[in-house]
Design an enzyme around this catalytic site. Structure first.
Site, PDB file in Angstrom:
ATOM      1  N   LEU A 150      -0.925  88.949  29.957  1.00 17.37           N
ATOM      2  CA  LEU A 150      -0.957  88.448  31.412  1.00 17.37           C
ATOM      3  C   LEU A 150      -0.822  87.062  31.448  1.00 17.37           C
ATOM      4  O   LEU A 150      -1.705  86.157  31.922  1.00 17.37           O
ATOM      5  CB  LEU A 150      -2.372  88.911  32.006  1.00 17.37           C
ATOM      6  N   ILE A 153       4.670  85.922  33.455  1.00 15.71           N
ATOM      7  CA  ILE A 153       5.389  87.191  34.035  1.00 15.71           C
ATOM      8  C   ILE A 153       4.391  88.259  34.259  1.00 15.71           C
ATOM      9  O   ILE A 153       4.497  88.894  35.202  1.00 15.71           O
ATOM     10  CB  ILE A 153       6.418  87.595  32.845  1.00 15.71           C
ATOM     11  N   ARG A 173      -5.539  86.917  24.231  1.00 15.98           N
ATOM     12  CA  ARG A 173      -6.431  86.477  23.467  1.00 15.98           C
ATOM     13  C   ARG A 173      -7.594  85.746  24.044  1.00 15.98           C
ATOM     14  O   ARG A 173      -8.816  85.909  23.656  1.00 15.98           O
ATOM     15  CB  ARG A 173      -5.680  85.444  22.395  1.00 15.98           C
ATOM     16  N   ARG A 230       8.948  91.425  23.791  1.00 20.14           N
ATOM     17  CA  ARG A 230       9.753  91.137  22.649  1.00 20.14           C
ATOM     18  C   ARG A 230       9.599  92.363  21.710  1.00 20.14           C
ATOM     19  O   ARG A 230       8.497  93.116  21.395  1.00 20.14           O
ATOM     20  CB  ARG A 230       9.253  90.043  21.682  1.00 20.14           C
ATOM     21  N   ASP A 254      13.119  97.388  27.210  1.00 22.54           N
ATOM     22  CA  ASP A 254      14.118  96.297  27.300  1.00 22.54           C
ATOM     23  C   ASP A 254      14.548  95.535  26.126  1.00 22.54           C
ATOM     24  O   ASP A 254      15.434  94.893  25.998  1.00 22.54           O
ATOM     25  CB  ASP A 254      13.834  95.458  28.558  1.00 22.54           C
ATOM     26  N   GLU A 259      17.560  94.045  17.938  1.00 20.59           N
ATOM     27  CA  GLU A 259      18.374  93.983  18.763  1.00 20.59           C
ATOM     28  C   GLU A 259      19.738  93.222  18.465  1.00 20.59           C
ATOM     29  O   GLU A 259      19.299  92.297  17.828  1.00 20.59           O
ATOM     30  CB  GLU A 259      17.877  93.937  20.276  1.00 20.59           C
ATOM     31  N   HIS A 277      18.238  94.446  27.040  1.00 17.43           N
ATOM     32  CA  HIS A 277      17.752  93.335  27.118  1.00 17.43           C
ATOM     33  C   HIS A 277      18.074  92.577  28.438  1.00 17.43           C
ATOM     34  O   HIS A 277      18.734  91.568  28.241  1.00 17.43           O
ATOM     35  CB  HIS A 277      17.737  92.220  25.777  1.00 17.43           C
TER      36      HIS A 277
END
Ligand code: NDP
Length: 321
Positions: A150, A153, A173, A230, A254, A259, A277
């Site tokens: 969090l 984004i 964390r 990621r 995504d 990739e 992506h």
């Protein structure tokens, strides 16, 4: 006065190319007939790097005059920023300007996955509608979304989910400032209590395979995983097994581990939505990200503080300026 020399290892978009050509002598490795020979010739004079991909320690070691690496994108897991920091080199990224776009994409991906929007469109296009309605889908209405990561984004996604009247909890964390959503210090514990995980974690060693078999099993058979952060964050083979064995309901991805290669097993599955992506990939937002690369490099040219140095290379002054 001669212009400072800049290395561009890979292709970059037009606004970046145009602005940097006006201010620097740009050496484009990707355009060179013999990239190794070009690098050997210009390396001692390179003071800046503009990059959308990797800069490893080996490349940094070849550039003794390097002062700044301007990375395109907020995630800079392919740039060895820690090593750059030990050499007094500043790494910059492009946060904030893409936050709302990526949050929009995340909501789209979540809706596509939970409401099976792409599968139902495939059904229509295949001419199946006249023989019967598309089966009923899952719903966002009865879901709780656990946001994994969090940050900028993640908070923008949470704001959108609030407007959608969907309950939000999160794992980082450390508890985040300025939010009242329930915090979980342990990801598996959160996965047990929610039915939807939405990951916006950065890549890198500290998050590698954080979403593993235990987390997926805790999420359970009604579980939906969305990953817009990621690909390395998810144990992809375990995700594929969990989807095949219906130990979770569906996934919207995504980003992928290797990739642009996407495993054939994922492509074969109906209960996944796969995007190439495209989180930040609009003309508007990519131009803003490019402008941020330009502004960080212009700050270096002017001897001013960079707009967005990364945490591993806090700005305390330019190396030689
Ligand atoms: P932020 O740094 O603002 O947020 C990252 C969040 O992840 C923080 O809240 C941080 O909290 C948390 N986090 C980091 N490491 C860990 C960890 N090891 N365990 C648990 N939580 C962790 O970044 P942004 O929100 O701006 O961007 C997030 C990522 O999204 C980027 O790094 C990038 O990889 C990805 N991204 C993907 C895009 C796409 O096109 N799909 C586009 C843009 C970004 P704390 O430090 O307290 O743990």
């Amino acid at each position: 006065m001669s212009r400072p020399e800049l290395l561009m290892p890979g292709r970059m978009q037009k606004n970046v190319n145009d602005a940097l050509d006006a201010k620097f002598t740009v050496h484009r490795l990707y355009d060179a007939k013999d990239p190794a020979a070009l690098l050997a010739e210009v390396a001692p004079r390179i003071q800046a790097v503009a990059v959308g991909g990797a800069v490893d320690a080996a490349l940094i070691d070849k550039l003794p005059a390097l002062e700044v690496i301007a990375s395109f994108g907020v995630g800079y897991d392919l740039v060895d920023a820690k090593y750059a920091g030990t050499k007094g080199i500043i790494v910059t990224n492009t946060p904030d300007v893409l936050t709302e776009e990526v949050a929009d994409t995340a909501l789209g991906l979540l809706l596509m996955t939970v409401r099976e929007l792409s599968a139902s469109e495939r059904y229509l296009r295949a001419g199946k509608w006249p023989s019967g309605n598309y089966p009923l889908s899952s719903s966002l209405r009865d879901r709780t979304v656990g946001i994994v990561g969090l940050g900028r984004i993640g908070k923008a996604i949470a704001r959108r989910l609030e407007a959608f009247d969907v309950k939000v909890v999160y794992h980082n964390r450390r508890p985040a400032d300025d939010v009242s959503y329930k915090y979980y210090a342990d990801l598996t514990e959160m996965a047990k209590e929610v039915d939807t995980l939405l990951s916006v974690l950065p890549g890198g060693a500290s998050t590698e395979k954080a979403i593993n078999r235990a987390v997926l099993d805790a999420l359970g058979p009604n579980g939906v995983l969305i990953n817009i952060g990621r690909g390395t964050v998810v144990d992809e083979p375990e995700l594929i097994k969990a989807l095949q064995e219906k130990r979770i309901l569906a996934a919207g991805l995504d980003v992928f581990e290797k990739e642009p290669q996407v495993p054939a097993e994922l492509i074969a599955l109906e209960n996944v939505v796969l995007l190439p992506h495209v989180g930040s990939a609009s003309v508007y937002t990519r131009n803003a990200m490019g402008q941020r690369v330009i502004d960080n490099l212009t700050a270096w040219l002017d001897g001013k503080p960079p707009l967005s140095p990364v945490v591993e290379t806090p700005f305390t002054g330019w190396k030689k300026k």
